[in-house]
Design an enzyme around this catalytic site. Structure first.
Site, PDB file in Angstrom:
ATOM      1  N   LEU A 104      35.982  38.860  36.701  1.00 35.87           N
ATOM      2  CA  LEU A 104      37.026  37.980  37.218  1.00 35.87           C
ATOM      3  C   LEU A 104      36.323  37.055  38.193  1.00 35.87           C
ATOM      4  O   LEU A 104      35.584  37.530  39.066  1.00 35.87           O
ATOM      5  CB  LEU A 104      38.118  38.776  37.946  1.00 35.87           C
ATOM      6  CG  LEU A 104      39.227  39.412  37.111  1.00 35.87           C
ATOM      7  CD1 LEU A 104      40.131  40.240  38.001  1.00 35.87           C
ATOM      8  CD2 LEU A 104      40.041  38.349  36.373  1.00 35.87           C
ATOM      9  N   ASP A 105      36.518  35.755  38.060  1.00 40.71           N
ATOM     10  CA  ASP A 105      35.753  34.845  38.904  1.00 40.71           C
ATOM     11  C   ASP A 105      36.198  34.925  40.369  1.00 40.71           C
ATOM     12  O   ASP A 105      37.189  35.570  40.711  1.00 40.71           O
ATOM     13  CB  ASP A 105      35.788  33.417  38.363  1.00 40.71           C
ATOM     14  CG  ASP A 105      37.174  32.802  38.380  1.00 40.71           C
ATOM     15  OD1 ASP A 105      37.864  32.885  39.407  1.00 40.71           O
ATOM     16  OD2 ASP A 105      37.583  32.212  37.358  1.00 40.71           O
ATOM     17  N   TYR A 106      35.444  34.274  41.208  1.00 35.41           N
ATOM     18  CA  TYR A 106      35.603  34.354  42.663  1.00 35.41           C
ATOM     19  C   TYR A 106      37.033  34.076  43.128  1.00 35.41           C
ATOM     20  O   TYR A 106      37.561  34.759  44.013  1.00 35.41           O
ATOM     21  CB  TYR A 106      34.644  33.355  43.312  1.00 35.41           C
ATOM     22  CG  TYR A 106      34.601  33.365  44.818  1.00 35.41           C
ATOM     23  CD1 TYR A 106      33.889  34.343  45.509  1.00 35.41           C
ATOM     24  CD2 TYR A 106      35.243  32.376  45.554  1.00 35.41           C
ATOM     25  CE1 TYR A 106      33.828  34.350  46.894  1.00 35.41           C
ATOM     26  CE2 TYR A 106      35.190  32.365  46.945  1.00 35.41           C
ATOM     27  CZ  TYR A 106      34.487  33.354  47.608  1.00 35.41           C
ATOM     28  OH  TYR A 106      34.434  33.354  48.981  1.00 35.41           O
ATOM     29  N   SER A 108      39.785  34.297  41.266  1.00 34.07           N
ATOM     30  CA  SER A 108      40.794  35.021  40.493  1.00 34.07           C
ATOM     31  C   SER A 108      41.022  36.404  41.087  1.00 34.07           C
ATOM     32  O   SER A 108      40.213  36.914  41.867  1.00 34.07           O
ATOM     33  CB  SER A 108      40.359  35.130  39.029  1.00 34.07           C
ATOM     34  OG  SER A 108      40.256  33.844  38.447  1.00 34.07           O
TER      35      SER A 108
END
Length: 238
Positions: A104-106, A108
């Site tokens: 999960l990106d930064y 999200s």
């Protein structure tokens, strides 16, 4: 008994099998004092001395499985060169070395699995298993029905066409739509890029489901072990 080196590393809880392959190719794995970069290399874990980044690989630890409600502002890596907080920083009291299943990106948030089971990680992230992941996405503006249908059919992004997805309008507030989007691909920032492609940038993104697992009862930053029932459900879909 001899096995492929990356399988031995994954079973020992070093990382997912895919990540272990990257470590081997990068020359960070030694067998009996010699760097090994060939992915087909076979070793005997009971006899060979195996090291990763200079640290000996010990016998496999008991397998553990956790569900985390990832907050925004954390990266899903074990270490970050830029000094940002990682999801591992949230796992207070966990003695085993675990790693994230997927990313999960930064910016999200939401459901993230962490484990030291390389076999399960490899199975859940392998494209052939098409494990569905569901997101609640707040976007700028309200997409027209035709745009949502186009997203569901598949869009052509810079790295190629996306597979069909499930997309529905879950609500509207202050001229900002809440979309529920389910995909089974694991491409980088895919949901964000899909929304940008139809002209509705993401304001907030939260993953609420991975396969049969649903994010419930955890506040941001909290985690818990998976139940036996949840674990059996996971194995049943792969």
């Amino acid at each position: 008994m001899e096995e492929r080196l990356q399988k031995v590393l994954a079973r020992a809880g070093i990382a997912s099998r895919r990540r272990c392959e990257e470590l081997i190719v990068a020359g960070k794995v030694k067998v009996n004092g010699k760097a090994v970069t060939a992915l087909g290399t076979k070793v005997d874990a009971a006899k060979d001395k195996i090291e990763v980044n200079g640290q000996p690989v010990t016998a496999s630890q008991p397998k553990v499985y956790f569900m985390l409600n990832k907050p925004r502002g954390y990266v899903t890596t074990l270490h970050d060169e830029r000094g940002r907080k990682t999801v591992i920083d949230l796992l207070e009291g966990i003695e085993q070395r675990v790693y994230p299943v997927g990313r999960l990106d930064y910016d999200s948030e939401g459901l993230l699995l962490l484990t030291n089971d390389g076999e399960l990680t490899n199975a859940l992230t392998h494209p052939k298993h098409k494990v569905p992941k569901t997101y609640l996405v707040r976007v700028e503006g309200v997409p027209e029905p035709a745009k949502l249908k186009a997203m569901a059919r598949g869009l052509v992004l810079a790295d190629g066409p996306t597979a069909p997805a499930q997309v529905r309008l879950a609500g509207v507030r202050d001229n900002r739509a809440l979309l529920e989007i389910t995909i089974h691909e694991g491409r980088n920032r895919q949901v964000r890029r899909m929304c940008e492609h139809i002209g509705h940038p993401v304001l907030r993104l939260k993953r609420i489901r991975v396969g049969p697992l649903v994010l419930e009862g955890l506040k941001p930053g909290q985690f818990r072990p998976l139940t036996e029932v949840e674990l059996k459900k996971l194995w049943s879909i792969i």
